[in-house]
Motif scaffolding. Sequence first.
Motif, mmCIF file in Angstrom:
data_model
loop_
_atom_site.group_PDB
_atom_site.id
_atom_site.type_symbol
_atom_site.label_atom_id
_atom_site.label_comp_id
_atom_site.label_asym_id
_atom_site.label_seq_id
_atom_site.Cartn_x
_atom_site.Cartn_y
_atom_site.Cartn_z
ATOM 1 N N GLU A 105 0.828 -1.213 0.000
ATOM 2 C CA GLU A 105 0.000 0.000 0.000
ATOM 3 C C GLU A 105 0.861 1.261 0.000
ATOM 4 O O GLU A 105 0.489 2.281 -0.610
ATOM 5 N N THR A 119 1.837 1.744 -3.492
ATOM 6 C CA THR A 119 0.667 2.153 -4.270
ATOM 7 C C THR A 119 0.351 3.627 -4.072
ATOM 8 O O THR A 119 -0.068 4.321 -5.008
ATOM 9 N N ARG A 120 0.545 4.154 -2.865
ATOM 10 C CA ARG A 120 0.298 5.580 -2.621
ATOM 11 C C ARG A 120 1.243 6.455 -3.440
ATOM 12 O O ARG A 120 0.846 7.506 -3.964
ATOM 13 N N CYS A 143 5.247 10.926 0.284
ATOM 14 C CA CYS A 143 4.844 9.545 0.608
ATOM 15 C C CYS A 143 6.048 8.616 0.606
ATOM 16 O O CYS A 143 6.180 7.737 1.461
#
Length: 331
Positions: free
Chosen positions: A118, A121-122, A138
Motif C-alpha cells: 500500500e 501504491t500511494r 509519501c
Amino acid sequence: MSSVAQTPHLRALGLVGALILDRVLGQPRAHPVRAIGALLGSARRMRLSRRPLGSLVEGATGLALVAGVAAVGVRVLSPPPRRSSPDSSPSRIAATLMAAGREALVLHPSLALEALAEAGTRVGAALRTGDLDRARRCLARDLVSRDTRALDESHCASAAIESMAENLCDSVVAPACAYLAAGLPGAWVYRVVNTADAMLGYRTPDLIWYGKPAARTDDVLNFVPARLAAVLIAMASAAQPGHRDRFRPPIGDLLRRLPRESARAAGPNAGWPMAAAALSLGVRLRKPGTYTLNGDGVAPDARDIAAAATVIRHAAWLGVGLIAAVEACRP
C-alpha cells in the motif's frame, strides 16, 4: 488439562494465519516494533564508550538484551504446546486450531506485506495524478530514508519499486524463515535485529562501531531469505502476463543474470530482490550516485509501481505457501 503436540502443521497454520490477518486487519496501531525501537533507543542513550572496542561490545550487548526481552515476551504470550501422543479427535483438532490462531496473532505484527504494498501504491497514485511533491512525501514517509526532494518521476518510481522488493525480504520472507527455524522467538528476534540495523546500522562516526553488531547480524540472517525473495519475485512474475509488452527474459536467463546484477548494489543482500524486480519488470532501477540495476531497462513510472506491488504480493503468498507446505510435510 488438554495439550497440543508441537507438530509441523501447527507452525504452518500459524504462518498462513498471520499473513491472512495482515491482509484482513493490517498492522496494529500499538505496534510491538515501536516498543522494540524504544528499548534499542534507551540502550543507545545509556552507552558509556565512544571507543571502537567499547562501542562494539555495548552495541552487541544492547542488541542481545533487547532480543532476549522479545524472545521471552512472545513465549509468555504464546507458550510452546506440550507434546502428547497423536490424536485425531475433534477436541484435539479444535485445540490445534486454537493454538495455531494464538501463534498467528503473535506472529502477525512481525509480517507487513499489505502495509508495504500500500505504501508503494500511494506513491504510484500520486504520480498518476501528476502530484510529484506528494509522491516524494509519501516515499520519504513510508519507504525510504534518502532525501527525496530532488527526485523526478522516474526516480520516485524507481525508489518505490526498490524499497518494495528489498522489504519483501525484510518484512515477509526473512521473518517467515526465522519462524520456520525457531518459532515465534525466532521471528521476533529477527525483527529486533532488523529494526536495530535500520536504526543503528550507519557508517557515521557515532554509530559505525556501535551499530556494527546489528548490521552484520542482519546481513547473516538475511543471506538466504534475500536470495529466496529474488527467486520468488522471478517466479511470481513469470506466472503473470507480460508487463506493458516489454521483453522479459525467460526465468532461467533471469536467474543466471541475478548474481551479476545484484552485485551492483551495495551490501551482500539488498541487491538480490531489487535486481529480480528490475529484470522481471523490464525497468531500470537507479539510485543516483550509488547503483544502476538492469541498465538496459526503461525508466519506470506509476504503472510499473502498480505492477511491482502485484508481483510483491504474489511472491509473498507464493513464498509463505511454499514455506508452509515444507513445514507441514516434515515428519
